[in-house]
Scaffold this motif. Structure first.
Motif, PDB file in Angstrom:
ATOM      1  N   THR A   2       0.845  -1.189   0.000  1.00 23.20           N
ATOM      2  CA  THR A   2       0.000   0.000   0.000  1.00 23.20           C
ATOM      3  C   THR A   2       0.880   1.237   0.000  1.00 23.20           C
ATOM      4  O   THR A   2       1.828   1.331   0.775  1.00 23.20           O
ATOM      5  CB  THR A   2      -0.911   0.019   1.237  1.00 23.20           C
ATOM      6  N   ARG A   3       0.550   2.177  -0.860  1.00 28.02           N
ATOM      7  CA  ARG A   3       1.363   3.380  -1.005  1.00 28.02           C
ATOM      8  C   ARG A   3       0.700   4.561  -0.316  1.00 28.02           C
ATOM      9  O   ARG A   3      -0.527   4.696  -0.325  1.00 28.02           O
ATOM     10  CB  ARG A   3       1.560   3.678  -2.490  1.00 28.02           C
ATOM     11  N   VAL A   4       1.512   5.412   0.281  1.00 26.36           N
ATOM     12  CA  VAL A   4       1.050   6.652   0.917  1.00 26.36           C
ATOM     13  C   VAL A   4       1.735   7.816   0.231  1.00 26.36           C
ATOM     14  O   VAL A   4       2.937   7.758  -0.055  1.00 26.36           O
ATOM     15  CB  VAL A   4       1.391   6.658   2.422  1.00 26.36           C
ATOM     16  N   CYS A   5       0.985   8.874  -0.041  1.00 27.81           N
ATOM     17  CA  CYS A   5       1.566  10.078  -0.621  1.00 27.81           C
ATOM     18  C   CYS A   5       1.036  11.291   0.128  1.00 27.81           C
ATOM     19  O   CYS A   5      -0.176  11.458   0.287  1.00 27.81           O
ATOM     20  CB  CYS A   5       1.231  10.199  -2.107  1.00 27.81           C
ATOM     21  N   PHE A  37       5.639  14.036  -6.841  1.00 26.53           N
ATOM     22  CA  PHE A  37       5.068  15.314  -7.247  1.00 26.53           C
ATOM     23  C   PHE A  37       5.804  16.435  -6.521  1.00 26.53           C
ATOM     24  O   PHE A  37       6.476  16.205  -5.518  1.00 26.53           O
ATOM     25  CB  PHE A  37       3.568  15.382  -6.920  1.00 26.53           C
ATOM     26  N   GLU A  38       5.648  17.617  -7.025  1.00 29.31           N
ATOM     27  CA  GLU A  38       6.250  18.773  -6.381  1.00 29.31           C
ATOM     28  C   GLU A  38       5.766  18.885  -4.927  1.00 29.31           C
ATOM     29  O   GLU A  38       4.587  18.738  -4.631  1.00 29.31           O
ATOM     30  CB  GLU A  38       5.849  20.036  -7.159  1.00 29.31           C
ATOM     31  N   ASN A  39       6.718  19.123  -4.006  1.00 25.68           N
ATOM     32  CA  ASN A  39       6.422  19.308  -2.590  1.00 25.68           C
ATOM     33  C   ASN A  39       5.623  18.137  -2.015  1.00 25.68           C
ATOM     34  O   ASN A  39       4.587  18.312  -1.378  1.00 25.68           O
ATOM     35  CB  ASN A  39       5.660  20.616  -2.361  1.00 25.68           C
ATOM     36  N   SER A  40       6.104  16.926  -2.236  1.00 27.30           N
ATOM     37  CA  SER A  40       5.418  15.734  -1.753  1.00 27.30           C
ATOM     38  C   SER A  40       6.415  14.738  -1.180  1.00 27.30           C
ATOM     39  O   SER A  40       7.624  14.823  -1.420  1.00 27.30           O
ATOM     40  CB  SER A  40       4.620  15.075  -2.888  1.00 27.30           C
ATOM     41  N   ILE A  41       5.891  13.788  -0.418  1.00 28.66           N
ATOM     42  CA  ILE A  41       6.640  12.619   0.046  1.00 28.66           C
ATOM     43  C   ILE A  41       5.747  11.401  -0.153  1.00 28.66           C
ATOM     44  O   ILE A  41       4.564  11.434   0.203  1.00 28.66           O
ATOM     45  CB  ILE A  41       7.040  12.745   1.531  1.00 28.66           C
ATOM     46  N   ALA A  42       6.310  10.332  -0.706  1.00 28.28           N
ATOM     47  CA  ALA A  42       5.565   9.089  -0.889  1.00 28.28           C
ATOM     48  C   ALA A  42       6.393   7.930  -0.361  1.00 28.28           C
ATOM     49  O   ALA A  42       7.626   7.974  -0.344  1.00 28.28           O
ATOM     50  CB  ALA A  42       5.213   8.868  -2.358  1.00 28.28           C
ATOM     51  N   LEU A  43       5.697   6.870   0.061  1.00 30.36           N
ATOM     52  CA  LEU A  43       6.362   5.692   0.608  1.00 30.36           C
ATOM     53  C   LEU A  43       5.424   4.499   0.484  1.00 30.36           C
ATOM     54  O   LEU A  43       4.243   4.656   0.175  1.00 30.36           O
ATOM     55  CB  LEU A  43       6.750   5.930   2.069  1.00 30.36           C
ATOM     56  N   GLN A  44       5.967   3.307   0.720  1.00 28.93           N
ATOM     57  CA  GLN A  44       5.175   2.088   0.663  1.00 28.93           C
ATOM     58  C   GLN A  44       5.083   1.448   2.041  1.00 28.93           C
ATOM     59  O   GLN A  44       6.074   1.365   2.769  1.00 28.93           O
ATOM     60  CB  GLN A  44       5.777   1.089  -0.329  1.00 28.93           C
ATOM     61  N   THR A  45       3.878   0.993   2.394  1.00 30.28           N
ATOM     62  CA  THR A  45       3.656   0.256   3.631  1.00 30.28           C
ATOM     63  C   THR A  45       3.118  -1.135   3.285  1.00 30.28           C
ATOM     64  O   THR A  45       2.832  -1.421   2.124  1.00 30.28           O
ATOM     65  CB  THR A  45       2.650   0.980   4.547  1.00 30.28           C
ATOM     66  N   ALA A  50      -1.564  -0.435   8.043  1.00 24.81           N
ATOM     67  CA  ALA A  50      -0.281   0.185   8.369  1.00 24.81           C
ATOM     68  C   ALA A  50      -0.220   1.611   7.854  1.00 24.81           C
ATOM     69  O   ALA A  50       0.352   2.494   8.503  1.00 24.81           O
ATOM     70  CB  ALA A  50       0.855  -0.645   7.782  1.00 24.81           C
ATOM     71  N   ALA A  51      -0.802   1.861   6.681  1.00 23.24           N
ATOM     72  CA  ALA A  51      -0.816   3.206   6.119  1.00 23.24           C
ATOM     73  C   ALA A  51      -1.607   4.160   7.017  1.00 23.24           C
ATOM     74  O   ALA A  51      -1.151   5.270   7.310  1.00 23.24           O
ATOM     75  CB  ALA A  51      -1.414   3.181   4.720  1.00 23.24           C
ATOM     76  N   LEU A  70      -2.880  10.853   0.757  1.00 25.38           N
ATOM     77  CA  LEU A  70      -3.483   9.898  -0.165  1.00 25.38           C
ATOM     78  C   LEU A  70      -2.959   8.487   0.095  1.00 25.38           C
ATOM     79  O   LEU A  70      -1.812   8.304   0.505  1.00 25.38           O
ATOM     80  CB  LEU A  70      -3.177  10.286  -1.608  1.00 25.38           C
ATOM     81  N   VAL A  71      -3.811   7.498  -0.171  1.00 21.94           N
ATOM     82  CA  VAL A  71      -3.455   6.090  -0.001  1.00 21.94           C
ATOM     83  C   VAL A  71      -3.815   5.347  -1.280  1.00 21.94           C
ATOM     84  O   VAL A  71      -4.913   5.522  -1.819  1.00 21.94           O
ATOM     85  CB  VAL A  71      -4.208   5.473   1.200  1.00 21.94           C
ATOM     86  N   GLN A  72      -2.890   4.523  -1.759  1.00 20.18           N
ATOM     87  CA  GLN A  72      -3.150   3.700  -2.945  1.00 20.18           C
ATOM     88  C   GLN A  72      -3.035   2.235  -2.561  1.00 20.18           C
ATOM     89  O   GLN A  72      -1.982   1.774  -2.135  1.00 20.18           O
ATOM     90  CB  GLN A  72      -2.162   4.033  -4.067  1.00 20.18           C
ATOM     91  N   GLU A  73      -4.139   1.513  -2.703  1.00 21.11           N
ATOM     92  CA  GLU A  73      -4.216   0.105  -2.326  1.00 21.11           C
ATOM     93  C   GLU A  73      -4.436  -0.745  -3.580  1.00 21.11           C
ATOM     94  O   GLU A  73      -5.468  -0.613  -4.242  1.00 21.11           O
ATOM     95  CB  GLU A  73      -5.363  -0.096  -1.332  1.00 21.11           C
ATOM     96  N   PRO A  74      -3.480  -1.612  -3.942  1.00 24.74           N
ATOM     97  CA  PRO A  74      -3.591  -2.389  -5.185  1.00 24.74           C
ATOM     98  C   PRO A  74      -4.845  -3.253  -5.273  1.00 24.74           C
ATOM     99  O   PRO A  74      -5.350  -3.491  -6.365  1.00 24.74           O
ATOM    100  CB  PRO A  74      -2.316  -3.254  -5.165  1.00 24.74           C
TER     101      PRO A  74
END
Length: 212
Positions: A2-5, A37-45, A50-51, A70-74
């Motif tokens: 799961t990705r968090v941005c 993206f500009e002025n962002s941080i993203a990571l994977q959990t 966990a996100a 934001l959260v991206q769940e496959p």
């Protein structure tokens, strides 16, 4: 995974604000950080749970320095994101994956960084490039200070500019612009028409977020 941005507010440098404070820096230290993206941080959990737990741990900072979490769940979508409230509902079992698609907002993506040949471009991409190629950087420690009792840092830049104390992220080529609030009908989303962009980013919302 799961990705968090996290998308920073316009008046701050998000990387500096999060990585110059001990609590938030430690919370992020176990993750490989990206700047898609500009002025962002993203990571994977490892999961939606966990996100959401990470976002809750960072909540003090999110309310002050983050415009969007934001959260991206496959298991829901490989290319669409969930707002934090919708991801929380999904984690809590209040909504099923198939029920998340109706209410959305679509951001335009505007190129702000250099083209691969080094030329600058400030509008939509013309070469078909996508934000997926953002470089990865680990959360190395920078020269930092603890927050004061009121949570303020005495050396934080307020204008969103890069600081010499900021971890060395490679600059993103993309900026999120003007969200268009839409409703999916018969499985289809309306086209983004607020400005001329080549790329877009879809964020799924709760009904309350769609019509506040």
């Amino acid at each position: 995974m799961t990705r968090v941005c996290l998308i920073g507010t316009a008046d701050c440098n998000l990387q500096y604000e999060l990585l110059s404070r001990e609590t938030s820096r430690e919370a992020l230290s176990t993750y490989d950080l990206e700047r898609p993206f500009e002025n962002s941080i993203a990571l994977q959990t490892v999961s939606v749970g966990a996100a959401i737990s990470l976002l809750n741990d960072l909540n003090w900072y999110l309310t002050r320095f983050v415009d969007e979490a934001l959260v991206q769940e496959p298991s829901v979508s490989d290319d669409e994101w969930l707002s934090r409230p919708l991801a929380t509902e999904l984690r809590n079992g209040a909504v099923e994956s198939a029920e998340t698609a109706e209410f959305c907002k679509i951001y335009g993506l505007e190129r702000v960084g250099p083209e691969p040949d080094g030329t600058e471009q400030s509008s939509a991409a013309s070469d078909g490039g996508t934000p997926a190629g953002a470089a990865t950087a680990s959360a190395e420690s920078a020269e930092t200070s603890d927050p004061d009792a009121d949570g303020e840092s005495d050396s934080s830049p307020a204008d969103g500019t890069e600081s010499s104390d900021t971890v060395g992220f490679v600059g993103s080529q993309w900026r999120l612009v003007e969200p268009l609030y839409v409703r999916r009908t018969d499985g289809e989303l309306p086209e983004y028409d607020l400005r001329d962009v080549e790329e877009t980013l879809v964020v799924r919302l709760t009904e309350a977020e769609h019509a506040p």
